[in-house]
Design an enzyme around this catalytic site. Structure first.
Site, PDB file in Angstrom:
ATOM      1  N   ARG A   9      72.705 -12.848 -22.621  1.00  0.00           N
ATOM      2  CA  ARG A   9      71.982 -14.002 -23.151  1.00  0.00           C
ATOM      3  C   ARG A   9      71.137 -13.522 -24.323  1.00  0.00           C
ATOM      4  O   ARG A   9      70.914 -12.322 -24.494  1.00  0.00           O
ATOM      5  CB  ARG A   9      71.097 -14.618 -22.075  1.00  0.00           C
ATOM      6  CG  ARG A   9      71.871 -15.281 -20.952  1.00  0.00           C
ATOM      7  CD  ARG A   9      70.981 -15.547 -19.743  1.00  0.00           C
ATOM      8  NE  ARG A   9      69.863 -16.417 -20.064  1.00  0.00           N
ATOM      9  CZ  ARG A   9      68.820 -16.611 -19.257  1.00  0.00           C
ATOM     10  NH1 ARG A   9      68.731 -15.947 -18.120  1.00  0.00           N
ATOM     11  NH2 ARG A   9      67.848 -17.436 -19.597  1.00  0.00           N
ATOM     12  N   SER A  11      67.904 -14.269 -25.048  1.00  0.00           N
ATOM     13  CA  SER A  11      66.442 -14.264 -24.905  1.00  0.00           C
ATOM     14  C   SER A  11      65.917 -12.839 -25.094  1.00  0.00           C
ATOM     15  O   SER A  11      66.658 -11.866 -24.905  1.00  0.00           O
ATOM     16  CB  SER A  11      66.045 -14.784 -23.526  1.00  0.00           C
ATOM     17  OG  SER A  11      66.355 -13.820 -22.533  1.00  0.00           O
ATOM     18  N   LYS A  79      69.306 -11.789 -10.044  1.00  0.00           N
ATOM     19  CA  LYS A  79      68.947 -12.996  -9.294  1.00  0.00           C
ATOM     20  C   LYS A  79      69.597 -14.255  -9.876  1.00  0.00           C
ATOM     21  O   LYS A  79      69.660 -15.284  -9.199  1.00  0.00           O
ATOM     22  CB  LYS A  79      67.428 -13.160  -9.211  1.00  0.00           C
ATOM     23  CG  LYS A  79      66.724 -13.489 -10.509  1.00  0.00           C
ATOM     24  CD  LYS A  79      65.216 -13.568 -10.287  1.00  0.00           C
ATOM     25  CE  LYS A  79      64.464 -13.846 -11.570  1.00  0.00           C
ATOM     26  NZ  LYS A  79      64.744 -15.167 -12.154  1.00  0.00           N
ATOM     27  N   ASP A  80      70.094 -14.172 -11.119  1.00  0.00           N
ATOM     28  CA  ASP A  80      70.767 -15.322 -11.742  1.00  0.00           C
ATOM     29  C   ASP A  80      72.253 -15.401 -11.391  1.00  0.00           C
ATOM     30  O   ASP A  80      72.903 -16.412 -11.683  1.00  0.00           O
ATOM     31  CB  ASP A  80      70.644 -15.259 -13.269  1.00  0.00           C
ATOM     32  CG  ASP A  80      69.216 -15.449 -13.752  1.00  0.00           C
ATOM     33  OD1 ASP A  80      68.424 -16.093 -13.032  1.00  0.00           O
ATOM     34  OD2 ASP A  80      68.888 -14.959 -14.845  1.00  0.00           O
ATOM     35  N   THR A 122      55.778 -24.716 -12.399  1.00  0.00           N
ATOM     36  CA  THR A 122      56.958 -23.931 -12.043  1.00  0.00           C
ATOM     37  C   THR A 122      58.092 -24.884 -11.691  1.00  0.00           C
ATOM     38  O   THR A 122      57.857 -25.931 -11.085  1.00  0.00           O
ATOM     39  CB  THR A 122      56.701 -22.971 -10.864  1.00  0.00           C
ATOM     40  OG1 THR A 122      57.910 -22.274 -10.561  1.00  0.00           O
ATOM     41  CG2 THR A 122      56.236 -23.704  -9.616  1.00  0.00           C
ATOM     42  N   SER A 124      60.726 -23.589 -10.017  1.00  0.00           N
ATOM     43  CA  SER A 124      61.398 -22.863  -8.944  1.00  0.00           C
ATOM     44  C   SER A 124      61.100 -23.516  -7.596  1.00  0.00           C
ATOM     45  O   SER A 124      59.938 -23.631  -7.198  1.00  0.00           O
ATOM     46  CB  SER A 124      60.928 -21.405  -8.933  1.00  0.00           C
ATOM     47  OG  SER A 124      61.226 -20.784  -7.701  1.00  0.00           O
ATOM     48  N   ARG A 126      61.719 -22.214  -4.741  1.00  0.00           N
ATOM     49  CA  ARG A 126      61.159 -21.165  -3.896  1.00  0.00           C
ATOM     50  C   ARG A 126      59.665 -21.018  -4.134  1.00  0.00           C
ATOM     51  O   ARG A 126      58.859 -21.016  -3.183  1.00  0.00           O
ATOM     52  CB  ARG A 126      61.873 -19.824  -4.172  1.00  0.00           C
ATOM     53  CG  ARG A 126      61.274 -18.621  -3.435  1.00  0.00           C
ATOM     54  CD  ARG A 126      61.981 -17.329  -3.838  1.00  0.00           C
ATOM     55  NE  ARG A 126      61.897 -17.075  -5.269  1.00  0.00           N
ATOM     56  CZ  ARG A 126      60.897 -16.426  -5.861  1.00  0.00           C
ATOM     57  NH1 ARG A 126      59.896 -15.957  -5.142  1.00  0.00           N
ATOM     58  NH2 ARG A 126      60.887 -16.242  -7.170  1.00  0.00           N
ATOM     59  N   ARG A 127      59.272 -20.887  -5.391  1.00  0.00           N
ATOM     60  CA  ARG A 127      57.855 -20.686  -5.688  1.00  0.00           C
ATOM     61  C   ARG A 127      57.026 -21.899  -5.269  1.00  0.00           C
ATOM     62  O   ARG A 127      55.921 -21.757  -4.741  1.00  0.00           O
ATOM     63  CB  ARG A 127      57.683 -20.378  -7.185  1.00  0.00           C
ATOM     64  CG  ARG A 127      58.148 -18.973  -7.553  1.00  0.00           C
ATOM     65  CD  ARG A 127      58.180 -18.746  -9.045  1.00  0.00           C
ATOM     66  NE  ARG A 127      58.544 -17.366  -9.361  1.00  0.00           N
ATOM     67  CZ  ARG A 127      59.033 -16.967 -10.521  1.00  0.00           C
ATOM     68  NH1 ARG A 127      59.218 -17.851 -11.504  1.00  0.00           N
ATOM     69  NH2 ARG A 127      59.340 -15.694 -10.726  1.00  0.00           N
ATOM     70  N   GLY A 145      62.140 -22.221 -19.885  1.00  0.00           N
ATOM     71  CA  GLY A 145      62.153 -21.434 -21.110  1.00  0.00           C
ATOM     72  C   GLY A 145      61.921 -19.963 -20.823  1.00  0.00           C
ATOM     73  O   GLY A 145      61.622 -19.561 -19.699  1.00  0.00           O
ATOM     74  N   ASN A 146      62.061 -19.143 -21.869  1.00  0.00           N
ATOM     75  CA  ASN A 146      61.830 -17.720 -21.692  1.00  0.00           C
ATOM     76  C   ASN A 146      60.332 -17.446 -21.528  1.00  0.00           C
ATOM     77  O   ASN A 146      59.508 -18.364 -21.586  1.00  0.00           O
ATOM     78  CB  ASN A 146      62.454 -16.907 -22.840  1.00  0.00           C
ATOM     79  CG  ASN A 146      61.837 -17.228 -24.195  1.00  0.00           C
ATOM     80  OD1 ASN A 146      60.640 -17.457 -24.315  1.00  0.00           O
ATOM     81  ND2 ASN A 146      62.662 -17.238 -25.230  1.00  0.00           N
ATOM     82  N   VAL A 147      59.983 -16.202 -21.321  1.00  0.00           N
ATOM     83  CA  VAL A 147      58.592 -15.847 -21.031  1.00  0.00           C
ATOM     84  C   VAL A 147      57.661 -16.324 -22.137  1.00  0.00           C
ATOM     85  O   VAL A 147      56.627 -16.948 -21.887  1.00  0.00           O
ATOM     86  CB  VAL A 147      58.455 -14.317 -20.853  1.00  0.00           C
ATOM     87  CG1 VAL A 147      56.996 -13.940 -20.617  1.00  0.00           C
ATOM     88  CG2 VAL A 147      59.320 -13.834 -19.700  1.00  0.00           C
ATOM     89  N   GLN A 148      58.032 -16.052 -23.377  1.00  0.00           N
ATOM     90  CA  GLN A 148      57.172 -16.414 -24.506  1.00  0.00           C
ATOM     91  C   GLN A 148      57.004 -17.933 -24.605  1.00  0.00           C
ATOM     92  O   GLN A 148      55.908 -18.437 -24.870  1.00  0.00           O
ATOM     93  CB  GLN A 148      57.759 -15.848 -25.803  1.00  0.00           C
ATOM     94  CG  GLN A 148      57.670 -14.333 -25.911  1.00  0.00           C
ATOM     95  CD  GLN A 148      58.757 -13.590 -25.132  1.00  0.00           C
ATOM     96  OE1 GLN A 148      59.616 -14.203 -24.506  1.00  0.00           O
ATOM     97  NE2 GLN A 148      58.728 -12.267 -25.187  1.00  0.00           N
ATOM     98  N   ARG A 150      57.244 -20.134 -22.140  1.00  0.00           N
ATOM     99  CA  ARG A 150      56.409 -20.626 -21.026  1.00  0.00           C
ATOM    100  C   ARG A 150      54.933 -20.282 -21.228  1.00  0.00           C
ATOM    101  O   ARG A 150      54.047 -21.062 -20.868  1.00  0.00           O
ATOM    102  CB  ARG A 150      56.934 -20.080 -19.698  1.00  0.00           C
ATOM    103  CG  ARG A 150      58.161 -20.839 -19.197  1.00  0.00           C
ATOM    104  CD  ARG A 150      58.595 -20.345 -17.837  1.00  0.00           C
ATOM    105  NE  ARG A 150      59.302 -19.073 -17.927  1.00  0.00           N
ATOM    106  CZ  ARG A 150      59.478 -18.255 -16.901  1.00  0.00           C
ATOM    107  NH1 ARG A 150      58.957 -18.549 -15.715  1.00  0.00           N
ATOM    108  NH2 ARG A 150      60.151 -17.141 -17.052  1.00  0.00           N
ATOM    109  N   CYS A 234      74.096 -24.332  -1.367  1.00  0.00           N
ATOM    110  CA  CYS A 234      72.965 -25.230  -1.638  1.00  0.00           C
ATOM    111  C   CYS A 234      71.783 -24.440  -2.167  1.00  0.00           C
ATOM    112  O   CYS A 234      71.458 -23.376  -1.629  1.00  0.00           O
ATOM    113  CB  CYS A 234      72.570 -25.960  -0.360  1.00  0.00           C
ATOM    114  SG  CYS A 234      71.026 -26.891  -0.461  1.00  0.00           S
TER     115      CYS A 234
END
Length: 303
Positions: A9, A11, A79-80, A122, A124, A126-127, A145-148, A150, A234
């Site tokens: 990717r 990013s 994880k992706d 978030t 997510s 999970r989070r 979005g990517n870290v920057q 977000r 799922c």
């Protein structure tokens, strides 16, 4: 000598990961060529991932490039990667896991707000669920979005804090304050860089035989088998983290939560690893038989 085409990717974090794999190859005197590819998951930054209904949204475009022989390998955050891979694609190596944790990052003027009163951004599941299990009245906003991107959205919008994988912050060398979150259990395989290749490309597989980090591989296979057995296709709030010592003793922590965080089933076990047993499946089946089947049905019906 063959130059190895590395798909990734585009990013900043993904490119860091690709360069790290390239460095490992260059240390073995292989030439490399990094090829950025825009993924479907990076094209739509407005919807939460769980609403898009696509398995492997961050990986499928790289899978296509791999199968079309446009690249020799694809580098991902593990994880992706879905637990079921396309035909003729395999995970051939993982790098040593560095930072598996989730951390909290606040905007500047939210430093003194108590955790229970924070407005959290978030997307997510999970989070959200794990946070709600501790702070049930929390208000959430979606953020992508990517870290920057977000971090920019955090400062510009009406929420107080967001969560990141610590790996993203450390790998980018970002000088920002963060807080560790003991209430969180990482996503399965979080903090691990993975290399995928065509299963029938024996030459490439051989190149990575001694790059692969065996201890990390053992742990992520347990985590991913746990995830695969629980989720059944799922998306669900599932955390899993395994670590192994020099005596092949594994500690595994896993959790499945309802979407609202009110019902969580957790396991925390220590066992002696061997390569004969599917420990991830065994541990997941304990969760399923302890109320997890009903919980998964509830989650599927609500999504």
């Amino acid at each position: 000598m063959r130059s190895i085409k590395i798909g990734t990717r585009n990013s900043p974090l993904a490119l860091w990961q690709a360069r790290e794999v390239a460095r490992n190859l260059q240390n073995k005197n292989y030439k490399t060529d990094i090829t950025p590819i825009l993924s479907s998951g990076d094209k739509n930054l407005t919807q939460p991932l769980y609403t898009l209904g696509i398995t492997g949204i961050f990986t499928k475009d790289l899978d296509i490039a791999l199968l079309n022989k446009e690249v020799d390998i694809a580098v991902h955050s593990l994880k992706d990667i879905p637990t079921e891979l396309p035909e003729n694609i395999s995970i051939i190596a993982v790098l040593k896991r560095d930072y598996p944790e989730d951390v909290l990052v606040r905007k500047t003027d939210s430093a003194t707000i108590e955790m229970k009163d924070l407005k959290i951004a978030t997307s997510s599941l999970r989070r959200r669920a794990f946070w709600l299990s501790e702070f049930p009245d929390t208000q959430f906003s979606d953020i992508r979005g990517n870290v920057q991107t977000r971090l920019k959205k955090l400062e510009e919008n009406d929420f107080d804090a967001t969560m990141f994988s610590l790996a993203a912050i450390e790998r980018m060398g970002l000088n920002i304050d963060y807080e560790f979150l003991p209430i969180m259990i990482s996503a399965p395989a979080q903090g691990v860089v993975a290399v995928c290749a065509r299963t029938d490309d024996a030459e490439i597989r051989e190149m990575f035989a001694d790059i692969n980090h065996i201890q990390t591989q053992i742990c992520i296979e347990i985590e991913r088998n746990f995830l695969h057995t629980l989720e059944g296709g799922c998306t669900a709030p599932i955390g899993a983290f395994a670590e192994i010592n020099e005596q092949n003793e594994v500690r595994f922590i896993g959790r499945l939560c309802s979407l609202d965080g009110k019902n969580c089933i957790e396991t925390d076990e220590i066992f002696q690893w061997n390569d004969k047993e599917n420990f991830g499946k065994i541990l997941a089946e304990k969760i399923l038989n302890n109320g997890g089947k009903a919980l998964m049905t509830e989650i599927k019906n609500r999504l």
